[in-house]
Write a protein that holds these residues in place. Structure first.
Motif, mmCIF file in Angstrom:
data_model
loop_
_atom_site.group_PDB
_atom_site.id
_atom_site.type_symbol
_atom_site.label_atom_id
_atom_site.label_comp_id
_atom_site.label_asym_id
_atom_site.label_seq_id
_atom_site.Cartn_x
_atom_site.Cartn_y
_atom_site.Cartn_z
ATOM 1 N N ALA A 31 0.816 -1.215 0.000
ATOM 2 C CA ALA A 31 0.000 0.000 0.000
ATOM 3 C C ALA A 31 0.847 1.260 0.000
ATOM 4 N N GLY A 32 2.018 1.185 0.628
ATOM 5 C CA GLY A 32 2.896 2.337 0.673
ATOM 6 C C GLY A 32 3.503 2.689 -0.663
ATOM 7 N N ARG A 33 3.340 1.810 -1.646
ATOM 8 C CA ARG A 33 3.902 2.053 -2.975
ATOM 9 C C ARG A 33 2.831 2.413 -4.000
ATOM 10 N N VAL A 34 1.604 2.626 -3.527
ATOM 11 C CA VAL A 34 0.522 3.047 -4.423
ATOM 12 C C VAL A 34 0.453 4.568 -4.387
ATOM 13 N N ALA A 35 0.902 5.202 -5.431
ATOM 14 C CA ALA A 35 0.960 6.656 -5.475
ATOM 15 C C ALA A 35 -0.423 7.265 -5.265
ATOM 16 N N GLY A 36 -0.505 8.229 -4.359
ATOM 17 C CA GLY A 36 -1.751 8.940 -4.150
ATOM 18 C C GLY A 36 -2.721 8.287 -3.193
ATOM 19 N N LEU A 37 -2.409 7.078 -2.712
ATOM 20 C CA LEU A 37 -3.287 6.431 -1.743
ATOM 21 C C LEU A 37 -3.168 7.170 -0.417
ATOM 22 N N ARG A 38 -4.275 7.654 0.097
ATOM 23 C CA ARG A 38 -4.223 8.536 1.270
ATOM 24 C C ARG A 38 -5.461 8.362 2.127
ATOM 25 N N ALA A 39 -5.277 8.673 3.409
ATOM 26 C CA ALA A 39 -6.401 8.606 4.351
ATOM 27 C C ALA A 39 -7.299 9.814 4.170
ATOM 28 N N VAL A 40 -8.604 9.547 4.171
ATOM 29 C CA VAL A 40 -9.619 10.600 4.132
ATOM 30 C C VAL A 40 -10.670 10.251 5.176
ATOM 31 N N ALA A 41 -11.596 11.142 5.391
ATOM 32 C CA ALA A 41 -12.659 10.873 6.365
ATOM 33 C C ALA A 41 -13.394 9.587 5.998
ATOM 34 N N GLY A 42 -13.305 8.598 6.852
ATOM 35 C CA GLY A 42 -14.045 7.352 6.651
ATOM 36 C C GLY A 42 -13.316 6.269 5.899
ATOM 37 N N GLY A 43 -12.112 6.553 5.364
ATOM 38 C CA GLY A 43 -11.451 5.491 4.620
ATOM 39 C C GLY A 43 -10.203 5.931 3.898
ATOM 40 N N LEU A 44 -9.977 5.339 2.723
ATOM 41 C CA LEU A 44 -8.808 5.630 1.909
ATOM 42 C C LEU A 44 -9.252 6.061 0.522
ATOM 43 N N ALA A 45 -8.615 7.096 0.004
ATOM 44 C CA ALA A 45 -8.921 7.581 -1.333
ATOM 45 C C ALA A 45 -7.745 7.313 -2.253
ATOM 46 N N ALA A 46 -8.027 7.126 -3.537
ATOM 47 C CA ALA A 46 -6.962 6.906 -4.517
ATOM 48 C C ALA A 46 -7.535 7.045 -5.916
ATOM 49 N N ARG A 47 -6.625 7.229 -6.858
ATOM 50 C CA ARG A 47 -6.967 7.187 -8.281
ATOM 51 C C ARG A 47 -6.407 5.867 -8.810
ATOM 52 N N LEU A 48 -7.299 4.934 -9.116
ATOM 53 C CA LEU A 48 -6.888 3.567 -9.431
ATOM 54 C C LEU A 48 -7.423 3.124 -10.786
ATOM 55 N N PRO A 49 -6.792 2.111 -11.362
ATOM 56 C CA PRO A 49 -7.300 1.579 -12.627
ATOM 57 C C PRO A 49 -8.655 0.888 -12.453
ATOM 58 N N VAL A 50 -9.512 1.133 -13.415
ATOM 59 C CA VAL A 50 -10.787 0.420 -13.521
ATOM 60 C C VAL A 50 -10.858 -0.122 -14.943
ATOM 61 N N ALA A 51 -11.020 -1.421 -15.069
ATOM 62 C CA ALA A 51 -11.078 -2.045 -16.399
ATOM 63 C C ALA A 51 -12.524 -2.332 -16.778
ATOM 64 N N ASP A 52 -12.906 -1.903 -17.968
ATOM 65 C CA ASP A 52 -14.171 -2.310 -18.560
ATOM 66 C C ASP A 52 -13.911 -3.705 -19.112
ATOM 67 N N MET A 53 -14.299 -4.725 -18.367
ATOM 68 C CA MET A 53 -13.809 -6.069 -18.639
ATOM 69 C C MET A 53 -14.162 -6.621 -20.015
ATOM 70 N N PRO A 54 -15.364 -6.440 -20.552
ATOM 71 C CA PRO A 54 -15.595 -6.936 -21.911
ATOM 72 C C PRO A 54 -14.635 -6.321 -22.927
ATOM 73 N N VAL A 55 -14.357 -5.022 -22.786
ATOM 74 C CA VAL A 55 -13.427 -4.355 -23.703
ATOM 75 C C VAL A 55 -12.003 -4.862 -23.470
ATOM 76 N N HIS A 56 -11.625 -4.990 -22.202
ATOM 77 C CA HIS A 56 -10.259 -5.424 -21.902
ATOM 78 C C HIS A 56 -10.018 -6.859 -22.358
ATOM 79 N N LEU A 57 -10.979 -7.733 -22.157
ATOM 80 C CA LEU A 57 -10.809 -9.114 -22.601
ATOM 81 C C LEU A 57 -10.698 -9.183 -24.118
ATOM 82 N N ALA A 58 -11.464 -8.354 -24.827
ATOM 83 C CA ALA A 58 -11.345 -8.312 -26.287
ATOM 84 C C ALA A 58 -9.969 -7.799 -26.699
ATOM 85 N N TRP A 59 -9.445 -6.812 -25.969
ATOM 86 C CA TRP A 59 -8.115 -6.282 -26.273
ATOM 87 C C TRP A 59 -7.040 -7.338 -26.065
ATOM 88 N N LEU A 60 -7.217 -8.211 -25.078
ATOM 89 C CA LEU A 60 -6.236 -9.257 -24.820
ATOM 90 C C LEU A 60 -6.145 -10.271 -25.965
#
Length: 304
Positions: free
Chosen positions: A97-126
């Protein structure tokens, strides 16, 4: 070389092998769009997967790849999206977790900008593995030892339960609801690993994924209307605008859970090599590239 399994683990492993110059065939029981991977929410985060020290390295390697792929979201299906893991705490996470850039504590939890894959598109790309002379064939495999290749890579997921056979691989049923996106641009999760119910909202380009469930040893692939209503209600308590969103689909997938991921090389009695890469639980997308690189190393003639 034959890779058994056409989900995200199998296709990612096959891509790395084919692009390194190996002649690769993928034998898949069903098309990629009908696998558990296609049902996945696609958010990068180590969830329901062990062992934590190894998972951290695999996940970080995958994170690096997804961050690169996010530069071409329409092609790869991967975007970087802001969001919050409600109830999560840095002190409870591993060293990764310490190596995830931008992962930070916020009120109630942890915030971050993370990858989200649209899986049908990603599987087709593979399927780009075909540009590297790889192939995907719909083939039912009954016995790994009978697969006619000098090197066989087992990425069968839940199928490993009968193929290996490995009874320690168990299903964890996940149900989600797909709705029209009323304008939600950030993901949200509130997950208790000890509970069969969770709450997550994951925006995709043309829809919104609402979840979810984690029902151990449940093989039922039919959507449960009561579970669906509960999912929508939980998500609406966080994002009220989803309460009236039009439902587009209901989805169910069976996560291939195991006490630890099995990623190892096995020498068969006839001298052939069998590489296992399965048991990724709820984090198959999260560790796909890291595990694929290790599987490719284990499959190499230079190994050892």
């Amino acid at each position: 070389m034959i890779v058994v399994g056409g989900g995200v683990a199998g296709l990612t492993t096959a891509v790395l092998l084919a692009e390194s110059g190996r002649r690769v065939r993928v034998w898949a029981r069903e098309p990629a769009e009908r696998t558990t991977s296609a049902v996945a929410g696609g958010l990068w985060w180590p969830y329901r997967i062990e062992p934590e020290p190894l998972v951290g390295a695999w996940a970080l390697e995958s994170l690096r790849v997804y961050q690169e792929l996010a530069a071409r979201p329409r092609e790869t299906g991967v975007r970087l999206v802001d969001g919050v893991h409600h109830g999560a705490h840095l002190a409870e996470l591993g060293a990764w977790a310490g190596r995830v850039a931008g992962l930070r504590a916020v009120a109630g939890g942890l915030a971050a900008r993370l990858p989200v894959a649209d899986m049908p598109v990603h599987l087709a790309w593979l399927r780009r593995l075909e540009r590297a002379a790889g192939t995907v064939e719909l083939r039912e495999v009954a016995d790994l030892a009978a697969v006619p290749a000098a090197v066989v890579v087992n990425c069968a997921g839940l199928g490993a339960r009968s193929l290996v056979p490995d009874p320690s691989v168990r299903p964890v049923r996940g149900q989600l609801v797909v709705v029209e996106n009323p304008g939600v641009t950030e993901w949200f999760t509130a997950v208790d690993d000890s509970s069969a119910a969770s709450t997550y909202v994951i925006p995709q380009p043309d829809r919104l994924l609402l979840g979810g469930t984690a029902e151990e040893d449940d093989w039922n692939l039919e959507p449960d209307p009561r579970a669906a209503a509960s999912i929508v209600a939980r998500c609406a308590s966080v994002r009220p605008e989803v309460a009236g969103a039009r439902i587009l689909a209901h989805r169910v997938g069976l996560r291939p859970a195991r006490s630890v991921v099995r990623l190892e090389r096995q020498l068969l009695p006839d001298g052939r090599v069998l590489v296992h890469n399965y048991g990724h639980g709820g984090a198959g997308v999260t560790v796909a590239w890291g595990c694929a690189r290790e599987a490719a190393r284990l499959a190499s003639p230079a190994y050892g």
